[in-house]
Design an enzyme around this catalytic site. Sequence first.
Site, mmCIF file in Angstrom:
data_model
loop_
_atom_site.group_PDB
_atom_site.id
_atom_site.type_symbol
_atom_site.label_atom_id
_atom_site.label_comp_id
_atom_site.label_asym_id
_atom_site.label_seq_id
_atom_site.Cartn_x
_atom_site.Cartn_y
_atom_site.Cartn_z
ATOM 1 N N GLY A 1 -14.830 -34.188 -1.290
ATOM 2 C CA GLY A 1 -13.448 -34.275 -1.757
ATOM 3 C C GLY A 1 -13.076 -35.622 -2.321
ATOM 4 C CD GLU B 1 -22.541 -31.413 4.135
ATOM 5 O OE1 GLU B 1 -22.548 -31.285 5.356
ATOM 6 O OE2 GLU B 1 -21.566 -31.138 3.431
ATOM 7 C CG ASN C 1 -12.013 -26.544 1.023
ATOM 8 O OD1 ASN C 1 -11.515 -25.714 0.263
ATOM 9 N ND2 ASN C 1 -11.854 -27.845 0.871
ATOM 10 N N GLY D 1 -20.002 -29.728 6.929
ATOM 11 C CA GLY D 1 -20.892 -30.530 7.788
ATOM 12 C C GLY D 1 -20.133 -31.540 8.629
HETATM 13 N N1 COA Z 1 -1.000 -29.803 5.351
HETATM 14 C C1 COA Z 1 -1.028 -29.040 4.238
HETATM 15 N N2 COA Z 1 -1.674 -29.393 3.105
HETATM 16 C C2 COA Z 1 -2.291 -30.591 3.086
HETATM 17 C C3 COA Z 1 -2.281 -31.449 4.187
HETATM 18 C C4 COA Z 1 -1.606 -31.018 5.361
HETATM 19 N N3 COA Z 1 -1.571 -31.772 6.449
HETATM 20 N N4 COA Z 1 -2.974 -32.560 3.862
HETATM 21 C C5 COA Z 1 -3.407 -32.398 2.603
HETATM 22 N N5 COA Z 1 -2.984 -31.227 2.131
HETATM 23 C C6 COA Z 1 -3.267 -30.657 0.810
HETATM 24 C C7 COA Z 1 -3.079 -31.664 -0.320
HETATM 25 O O1 COA Z 1 -1.728 -31.750 -0.701
HETATM 26 C C8 COA Z 1 -3.947 -31.056 -1.408
HETATM 27 O O2 COA Z 1 -3.254 -29.967 -1.962
HETATM 28 P P1 COA Z 1 -3.440 -29.548 -3.505
HETATM 29 O O3 COA Z 1 -4.884 -29.108 -3.624
HETATM 30 O O4 COA Z 1 -2.465 -28.420 -3.661
HETATM 31 O O5 COA Z 1 -3.101 -30.785 -4.277
HETATM 32 C C9 COA Z 1 -5.135 -30.468 -0.612
HETATM 33 O O6 COA Z 1 -4.652 -30.321 0.743
HETATM 34 C C10 COA Z 1 -6.398 -31.347 -0.634
HETATM 35 O O7 COA Z 1 -6.038 -32.615 -0.200
HETATM 36 P P2 COA Z 1 -6.570 -33.932 -0.894
HETATM 37 O O8 COA Z 1 -5.646 -35.016 -0.453
HETATM 38 O O9 COA Z 1 -6.742 -33.736 -2.367
HETATM 39 O O10 COA Z 1 -7.942 -34.165 -0.143
HETATM 40 P P3 COA Z 1 -9.491 -33.931 -0.471
HETATM 41 O O11 COA Z 1 -9.782 -33.413 -1.838
HETATM 42 O O12 COA Z 1 -10.115 -35.191 -0.102
HETATM 43 O O13 COA Z 1 -9.884 -32.755 0.554
HETATM 44 C C11 COA Z 1 -10.164 -31.664 2.682
HETATM 45 C C12 COA Z 1 -9.537 -32.841 1.906
HETATM 46 C C13 COA Z 1 -9.855 -31.878 4.160
HETATM 47 C C14 COA Z 1 -9.542 -30.343 2.224
HETATM 48 C C15 COA Z 1 -11.707 -31.650 2.403
HETATM 49 O O14 COA Z 1 -12.250 -32.914 2.674
HETATM 50 C C16 COA Z 1 -12.409 -30.610 3.274
HETATM 51 O O15 COA Z 1 -12.441 -29.443 2.939
HETATM 52 N N6 COA Z 1 -12.959 -31.048 4.416
HETATM 53 C C17 COA Z 1 -13.615 -30.166 5.374
HETATM 54 C C18 COA Z 1 -15.093 -30.084 5.161
HETATM 55 C C19 COA Z 1 -15.771 -31.403 5.234
HETATM 56 O O16 COA Z 1 -15.238 -32.386 5.745
HETATM 57 N N7 COA Z 1 -16.968 -31.468 4.719
HETATM 58 C C20 COA Z 1 -17.685 -32.716 4.618
HETATM 59 C C21 COA Z 1 -18.893 -32.738 5.439
HETATM 60 S S1 COA Z 1 -20.163 -33.593 4.588
#
Ligand code: COA
Length: 497
Positions: free
Chosen positions: A265, A288, A378, A382
């Site tokens: 992300g 990863e 999502n 990992g």
């Molecule tokens: N409640 C609701 N929505 C939220 C939120 C909350 N507390 N915090 C963030 N969001 C929303 C953002 O507004 C954004 O919305 P949009 O897509 O409509 O703009 C979306 O979530 C993504 O947030 P963003 O700030 O762009 O973060 P990101 O692209 O860095 O992604 C995760 C953050 C958590 C979604 C992503 O890192 C993930 O899926 N993580 C889980 C898996 C993981 O960590 N894998 C890595 C292992 S190697």
Amino acid sequence: MLRERIRHRPLLDRVVSADEAAALIKDGMTVGMSGFTRAGEAKAVPLALAERARKDPLKITLMTGASLGNDLDKTLAEAHVLARRIPFQSDPGLRKAINAGEVMFIDQHLSETVEQLRTNQIHPVDIAVIEAVAITEQGGIVPTTSVGNSASFAILADKVIVEINLSQPVTLEGLHDIYIPTRRPARMPIPVVTPESRVGLPFIPVPPEKIVAIVVSEKHDSSATILPPDDDTRAIAGNLTDFLLNEVKRGRMGYELQPLQAGIGTIANAVLHGFIDSPFHDLKMYSEVLQDSTFELFDAGKLGFASGSSITLSAEMYRKVLPRLVEYKHRLILRPQEISNHPEVIRRLGLICINTALEFDIYGNVNSTHIGGTHMMNGIGGSGDFARNGYMSIFVTKSIAKNGAISSVVPMVSHVDHTEHDVDVLVTEVGLADLRGLAPRERAQVIIANCVHPDYRDALRDYYVRASKRGGHTPHILEEAFSWHVALRDRGTMRSA
Ligand code: COA
């Protein structure tokens, strides 16, 4: 051209159309496809399968490494092909079908899927569909931009379909390190002792007779959708850099730090990008997904080596990196995700693990997956593999979301992916909370003082003060603990009325 890619001559006879190959997939089957965070997915066969399902409905269980590119998760969901989906996705269309209860999504630690398959704990893979850059003289499958679960899918499946993708550069050959753990109990230690350790084969070994069809495709991987760094992500990176610098000054590690893992992300990529301007050097990654920041750190002379399971880049970075792959190749390895994410290796190497939270609570429990506690974003990916087993587990996030309507720090998380026991450090653009060695009551005070947006700090402190009067090791006001989420649902904001 094709003879250079399919070097086991008898297999040249098995080249068929995508429709013919897709016809081998029957209703009710469990299909294991290549693909990890939009990299190296089989592209032609799933598309042909979706096309066929529109006329002649069928349902499958689809397992992959992680998310698919080229809108394939969306296309398959819209064609109602997916009964079950394992172990990760990140597509808005599929997300909708999951949250409507149409697709059963098994959100799983990415290191675990093939362990369960190998021991018949879940339904075996009937057929594997693997994108490859080439098939070797012996019939070995050379993956493309990801390894993911492809090796075990191909080894464990009854039949294998290979998609030879002519758009993937042949220079990818030699990048992969395919190691399959021995059977349990009495499993041999996994011999990865540094990020650079090469312990396996540069191809997936399968008996050539198992390869029942070969499809030729030319579609490119789709590019990453991450946004460039902004003021907040730069501040998060700055807070983390200052903290790690302090660890160096206290003699806990050198300027090369411990090997780094960084999550998927926008935020995690931006944080790593921030290391370009840091005093750290000779860094190594054991991660990863290798995103843009990996190659930016290579180019900045900061990064010595990177091990991952996939390469997922922006369009601009693809154009830059793929033609110059040979220049990076001696500093890169792509491994099966059970090895990149293996608890044994993560613990042995002592990784600094940087992953992203959607929200965390005053005690340090982290929600990475569920919006409002119910709706899948999502998946855990990992992050759990790394957070539980790392040398130091760091979670980053912006302190607010949706223009401030949401505080990312709440009284109690609405879903828990990473418990307080797996979380050492929390970072927002506001500041950093070092939770190591602290009890819950101490953690709450450090988190509220350092990580919360000023608009929400007083309300959160007030909650904690009132909760702590009720007593307990981890004080809460249960009837109020989710009131911030309820306010968001009912009034569209967590701000007090
Ligand atoms: N409640 C609701 N929505 C939220 C939120 C909350 N507390 N915090 C963030 N969001 C929303 C953002 O507004 C954004 O919305 P949009 O897509 O409509 O703009 C979306 O979530 C993504 O947030 P963003 O700030 O762009 O973060 P990101 O692209 O860095 O992604 C995760 C953050 C958590 C979604 C992503 O890192 C993930 O899926 N993580 C889980 C898996 C993981 O960590 N894998 C890595 C292992 S190697």
